[in-house]
Every structure is written in C-alpha cells, then in structure tokens.
Scaffold this active site. Structure first.
Site, short mmCIF file in Angstrom:
data_model
loop_
_atom_site.label_atom_id
_atom_site.label_comp_id
_atom_site.label_asym_id
_atom_site.label_seq_id
_atom_site.Cartn_x
_atom_site.Cartn_y
_atom_site.Cartn_z
N GLU B 50 40.64 37.62 50.28
CA GLU B 50 39.89 37.56 49.03
C GLU B 50 39.63 36.12 48.58
OE1 GLU B 50 42.44 39.61 49.50
OE2 GLU B 50 41.75 41.65 49.07
N PHE B 112 51.23 51.30 41.33
CA PHE B 112 51.03 50.64 42.62
C PHE B 112 49.78 49.75 42.56
CE2 PHE B 112 49.07 50.68 46.93
CZ PHE B 112 50.03 49.89 47.56
N GLN B 113 49.90 48.53 42.98
CA GLN B 113 48.83 47.53 42.98
C GLN B 113 48.22 47.31 41.60
OE1 GLN B 113 46.10 48.38 46.28
NE2 GLN B 113 47.37 47.10 47.62
N LYS B 162 39.74 52.40 38.26
CA LYS B 162 39.22 53.27 39.30
C LYS B 162 38.48 54.48 38.72
CE LYS B 162 40.53 55.59 43.54
NZ LYS B 162 41.57 55.88 44.54
N MET B 470 45.63 12.46 53.10
CA MET B 470 45.63 11.75 51.83
C MET B 470 47.06 11.63 51.29
SD MET B 470 43.81 10.10 49.73
CE MET B 470 42.07 10.51 49.52
#
Lengths: 184, 564
Positions: B50, B112-113, B162, B470
């Site tokens: 993602e 969940f999630q 959802k 760097m």
C-alpha cells in the site's frame, strides 16, 4: 484586570457541530505545540454550529499562527481574536471548601463580596459557585485556600465581544477595558 | 438512480475525471473492488504494497497536476498508506484516498483489521471523512476532490465501512458544495501588490526565491515575465526546481544546506527577497536569525499560515501565485540591473558546484551530468532521498516545467520506485528516470513487479555506494568517520533482481560504460535498471551544517584533497 501585555489571548471559533471536530482542533494545538490555558465548547445561536472559546498562552506571533491554523481547518467557519476587541469574558467555577462552625461565617462573607453563591452545605464543607472573569475566580480561590480547598471545577473562559463590531480602534479598546473592570 | 455505496464511489470518481487508481484490495474494501468491472473507465493498478500505492498516486499527481487516487483496505492496508500520505501532505500534493473500514456496528470494538485511520491521519491530511451512510458518498467524494486540489493542495482521506459500500441509496451528484469553512483566498490584496511593486522598483539587488507553489499554480509564464521584465535572478527551492528553466541566464539554481554556494550567497547579498510559493524551510534558512538579514522580504503564498511562520515578512500577500503575479507584473516597470546580474554571474564562476576532476572514479555527479546531456534535460526525474537526490538537483539541468519529482518536506526514502511508476502512468509521453540510492531502492523495490506486470517503462539509475550515503557523510563530518549502521556489507545483486522481476538490468563499474549503458536502457522497450557501482565515500558539497548560516558553508575541497 489583565492588561493588553498579558501573554494570554482569548480566541473564539465558530465550528461545525460534527463528530471529531474537537479532536481536529485539539490535535492542531498539540501538534503545533501551542498551549491552551482553557477551552470551552457549547452550542451557538445557529443550528449545527458550535462555538469554542480558547485561552491561549503565547506572544503575538504565536497567537497569529494559532488563528491562521484554526482557519485552515475545514470544519472551522470563523475565528475571532476577542482579546483585541472589547469583550466580556466569564468563567464558572465550583469550589468545595472545608468549613466548620468557626470558619463558616467568614467564608460566607468572602462569598458575598465576590457575589458568589453557596450551593451546597455539608457539616464540614461548603460548595461555592462563582462566576466572573478568570482573575476574579483566581482571586476567590486564593482567598479560600487558607480554609482548605477540597475540590475545584472550572468551566474555562467563554467570551463575547460587546457588539460594537470589528471596526473599533485601539482607543475604544482601552476605554472598554475600563468598563469591564467597573462591571465586575 | 439507486446504487450501492461501492457503485457510488466509482460513479463519483468518474465524474471527477479519475482515470487511474493505485491500490490493493482486502476484506473491508472488497464490495468496492467487486464493482470495478462495471466501470472499465477506471484503470486499477495493483501495487505490491500500500505504501507503493500511495507514493504512486503522489507521483501521478505531481506529474499531471491532477489528484492521485489510492485504495486500501482497513487496518494494515490503511496504515501502510501513512508514509505516502505524510509525504504528499508535506509537499502539498493533491490526493484522494479511499479506505475500507470494518462494518458500522463493529466500529470501536477492536474488530479484525479495524484501525482508527481517520484518527491516525488527522494531522497528515488536509481533511478526512468517515462516511456513515451511502447517500453521503457523492457529496463527500465531491468535497474531497475540491479540498484536495484547491487552495494549498493536499491529501484527503475518505474512510468507508464495508456495509456502507453494500448499502443501497439514491445517487445524485451534487452541483454545489456546502463548505462554509473552506474558502481559500486566491486574489492578492491590491494594496499589498502595489507595495510589492514599489519594493521591487526600489531594490538594487533583488532575488526571486521560487518554490513549489509556482509549479502547483502553473505560474511558469508569470514567473518568467517577472524575472525578465525586472531583470531579477531566480533561485529555485528544491521543490521549485522545474518552475524556471535551469539553462536560463537568470537562473541561479538551488540554495540551502546542499544548494549551490552562489545561490545561497546571492540570497545573502540581496537587498530584496521575493519569495513565491515557498515556506522558508529549515533546509533553506538554516539559522533563521542569520538568514538573508540584508534584505526586505515579499512573501506570496496561498496558505496564510506559512506567512510569518519562520521568517518575518515586510510585504505579505495571500493568494494564488498565478493570479497575484499577473497583477504584479502589470505594475512592475521594465528594469535593467546589469551590475547585479553580472555580480551573480561572477558568484557562479567563483563558486562552481564541482571542480573539474581528472579521475577514473565512477562519480555519481558525472553519471547525472551524462544523464542530463543524453536526455537533453527533458526527462522527468524522480528521486529518492539522500546524496543522490541532492546530486540530481545540482547536476541535472532541468529545462522543462515540472520535471523533478521528489520527496522534499518529508524526505521519504523509497519514494523513488513507486512515485516514478505513478509519474510514468500519468505522463506516458515522457521519459521517466528514477535516480535512486541503493538504500531507498531496497525499501520499495517490490514495485518492480508492478512495473513489469503493467509494462510501465520507468528507467532506474541506482547510485549504488553500499551505504546510506547521506547519513554516512554526516558521520564522516560530524562523528569522526564512525560509520555506525550505515554500510551494507552485502547488497543484493540488483541486475539479477531485475532479471527475477522480468525487467532489463545492467551493471556499470567503469566511467567509460556510462553513456552506452544509459542509451541502451532508454532504447529498451520497457522498464530498465542500471546498477551504477559508484565511488563509496563521495560527499555532497557545498554543505551548510544544520541550524547555521551561509557563513558556515563548507565548499567542495580541492580535487587533490578529496580522498584524504
């Protein structure tokens, strides 16, 4: 009475009355490291809009940034720095103070001077309700300290300008400060 | 029209002109994904992570000027976007992100999630929404695009449970928006513009400091007119590169921590700074109390909170740069400033970015100079963050508008792979080169699979020095060469990796191979990667240590002193 040099500023904001708005505002203060001395929220005269009053600690440039960053929030509709206008500011406090037969009348005298009210009496304590600007509430609290302050609950300052509009000059401002003092 | 929430999202995106979505599906967002086949106009590119989706949407937005769109599911899908959202937020990039959320009844139950993504992204989005009924979707998407792309642009996140995607509702796309708290000021105050014109007229040594705002507001022509009409040298901030052609005689390059010495000196010696769409970032100012103390300042920006934030300003102007400059240009009188322009030319001559170095070493600066020549300074350059990023800014001659895409504010390593992908998807007509470091490249190289799968012909030039370069440079200069946790003792074989991902790969170890390798990669029809095994301990100069001023600038040592 606070003077214009005070590092505290009172800012009011008209905001959408939606879930999470208080979080957005407080998150902005936290993230930018601004200090909120007090915060009060309630409904406004317009449906679905709330009004918030912040007392912010900081110099002029900090307060300017606070105002600008409040403006940037999509849910904030209007921001006013009321401390530069002539305004009425009030705070409500409930103070529970230890009181016995010997001290009760003395406390009641102080309460009278401050035009505060005794709203609950218990055998060993009194609950006092006081309204005024922040300094007045502070003063009362200080005077009561020697009796034993058991609990303090303060609403935070709310403020409203005196309705002369935004065009006022600084001169008007100083005279109104005077008016406010006498109105205490 | 009765539609499901998922269909409403797609219908709304089409109405906003969306063509491409970067994303990854998952449980909570599945009802939205399952409607995608009904909308063939919406091209979905399945990324491997993602973070890749969010950087790709960012790269797409920067390359096209249109909002980039990313989808992700709830929980880890949404949190993986966070680095990409921050990157876009810091650099004012318009994005609209749609995330799935657990069903309404499960919100707050640690399902969940489930994660509070609107809470998490509160300080890194311009605005965000949790949509609790399907019928709100059209208005919310409409507002999201408006907020993301107007004023000072930024990412807007829309979180949709959802069961809201599944809910039926009446679809009606709003014609008007109800946003009483969102009205960006676009027209500058005429009095302030008059004052600015007067300061420009009175100035003997003015410098324009052109930032990302020029590119965002597409004020290229107006900037050019101001610079040429009033003969003002133009310094570009890092993200302002591509706002003014590097090969123009008034161009003075990038100032600041790793900017050209002559650009920093020009700012220091100026009597007037005209700051356009920039925010006086600490990488430019260093110690603000010592920054450009000899000059008055005009600051034009669309975000009022940027004005006076870091540097006190004499003439602040809030507005859209393009509109403000149009009015300002009418008021500015044609002027010649031969002495000052010549003085800046002398500064350029006396403080070159890099001394001529007669060496066989494979130097990243030389590679970038070659790349600049072979692409005629007309490629879109995407970079990661670190030494290679600064060398790209210094040694590529950017001749085209909006041709550098890089994470300036956030400094996000790993940006270079997915952002290049997004840029190429948005600009299929352009050659896109991603100049990468071996460190950042390994953070997001899984997106090579996405490039191969979708035949997106990005070319990668990895400046492989086996270090987090760097950081190593700082350790060398400020920590007596104590290289703690910056060296990679065993990097993967990037050419074999390219092969494994199904893209063209080549390795360059000799200076003489650079040109042919670049040409071959460009001739290759598809994504390509060159692993440039460069000199390991090359440093970026000049360097102004943080929180100091131009007086503390370390310029490049003489060639004979370099490897001591």
């Amino acid at each position: 009475m606070t003077t214009t040099e005070s590092p505290k500023h009172t800012i009011t904001a008209l905001v959408e009355d939606k879930p999470g708005v208080l979080n957005r505002v407080s998150s902005m203060f936290r993230r930018r490291g601004y200090n909120i001395a007090s915060l009060a929220v309630g409904h406004s005269e317009i449906a679905n809009l709330s009004r918030m009053t912040f007392v912010v600690e900081g110099d002029e440039s900090t307060v300017e940034q606070v105002t600008k960053n409040l403006h940037k929030l999509v849910d904030v509709i209007k921001v006013s720095d009321v401390s530069i206008q002539n305004c009425v500011s009030r705070e409500l406090a409930l103070v529970r103070v230890r009181a016995n037969v010997q001290t009760r009348s003395e406390i009641m005298q102080i309460v009278d001077i401050f035009r505060a009210n005794i709203v609950d009496v218990a055998p060993d304590s009194l609950m006092i309700e006081v309204t005024g600007d922040e300094d007045k509430v502070d003063s009362l609290q200080n005077l009561l300290r020697s009796f034993g302050v058991l609990e303090v609950m303060r609403t935070g300052t709310i403020a409203m300008d005196r309705g002369l509009g935004d065009e006022q000059t600084d001169k008007d401002n100083s005279s109104s400060t005077h008016r406010m003092e006498s109105g205490l | 029209m009765q539609l499901t929430g998922g269909q409403m999202v797609c219908e709304s995106l089409i109405r906003e002109g969306v063509e491409v979505i970067f994303g990854i599906p998952g449980g909570a967002i599945l009802p939205l994904y399952q409607t995608l086949p009904e909308y063939p106009k919406l091209r979905h590119i399945l990324t491997r992570h993602e973070q890749g989706a969010s950087h790709a949407a960012d790269g797409y937005a920067r390359a096209t000027g249109r909002p980039g769109v990313a989808f992700a599911t709830s929980g880890p899908g949404a949190t993986n976007l966070v680095t990409g959202i921050t990157t876009a937020f810091m650099d004012s990039v318009p994005m609209v992100i749609v995330t799935g959320q657990v069903g309404r009844s499960a919100i707050g139950s640690d399902a969940f999630q489930e994660t509070d993504i609107t809470g998490i992204t509160l300080p890194i989005t311009k605005h965000n929404y949790l949509v609790m009924t399907a019928e709100e979707i059209p208005a919310v998407i409409n507002e999201a695009f408006h907020i993301a792309s107007t004023g000072r642009p930024g990412p807007v996140l829309v979180d949709i449970p959802k069961d809201v995607f599944e809910e039926m509702g009446e679809f009606e796309y709003p014609e008007k928006m109800d946003l009483p708290g969102y009205k960006p000021t676009v027209h500058g105050h005429p009095n302030q513009i008059r004052k600015a014109a007067k300061l420009i007229e009175e100035s003997e040594r003015p410098v324009i400091l052109a930032g990302h705002g020029v590119i965002i507001s597409k004020a290229y022509d107006e900037l050019m007119e101001l610079a040429e009409k009033a003969q003002i040298p133009v310094v570009t901030t890092f993200l302002g590169i591509g706002s003014f052609p590097d090969d123009h005689f008034l161009s003075v390059g990038m100032p600041g921590m790793h900017g050209a010495a002559y650009a920093s000196l020009a700012i220091d010696q100026a009597d007037l700074l005209i700051a356009l769409g920039m925010r006086f970032d600490d990488r430019i100012t260093g110690d603000t109390s010592k920054f450009a103390v000899n000059s008055k300042k005009i600051h034009i920006d669309i975000d009022p909170s940027e004005i006076g934030k870091n540097i006190p300003v004499d003439v602040p102007i809030v507005g859209d740069l393009k509109l403000v400059l149009k009015v300002l240009n009418e008021r500015v009188k044609p002027t010649t400033r031969v002495d000052w322009v010549q003085h800046v030319e002398d500064l350029k001559r006396d403080h070159p970015l890099m001394h001529e170095r007669d060496t066989d070493e494979l130097l990243p600066q030389h590679i970038i100079q070659q790349l600049s020549e072979l692409t005629d300074g007309r490629a879109i350059i995407v970079t990661g963050v670190g030494q290679h990023q600064m060398w790209a800014a210094q040694h590529y001659t950017f001749k085209e508008q909006c041709s550098l895409i890089s994470s300036g504010g956030a400094g996000t390593m790993g940006f270079e792979v997915p952002a290049a992908m997004g840029a190429q998807v948005g600009r299929p007509d352009k050659v896109v080169w991603s100049i990468a470091g071996d460190g950042g490249f390994q953070m997001t190289m899984s997106e090579l699979a996405t490039l191969a799968e979708n035949k997106i012909p990005v070319k990668f030039a990895i400046m492989n020095n086996g270090f987090l370069g760097m950081v190593r440079q700082w350790q060398q200069i400020f920590y007596e060469k104590s290289y703690v946790a910056t060296g990679y003792s065993r990097n993967p074989d990037f050419v074999k990796l390219a092969d494994a991902f199904g893209i063209y790969g080549a390795r360059v170890t000799e200076k003489s191979q650079v040109k042919s390798a670049i040409l071959k990669a460009m001739e290759h029809d598809g994504p390509a990667l060159i692993d440039f095994v460069v000199e390991q301990e090359e440093n970026v100069y000049p360097m102004i240590p943080s929180a100091t001023s131009v007086a503390s600038m370390i310029e490049e040592p003489k060639p004979e002193e370099i490897r001591q």
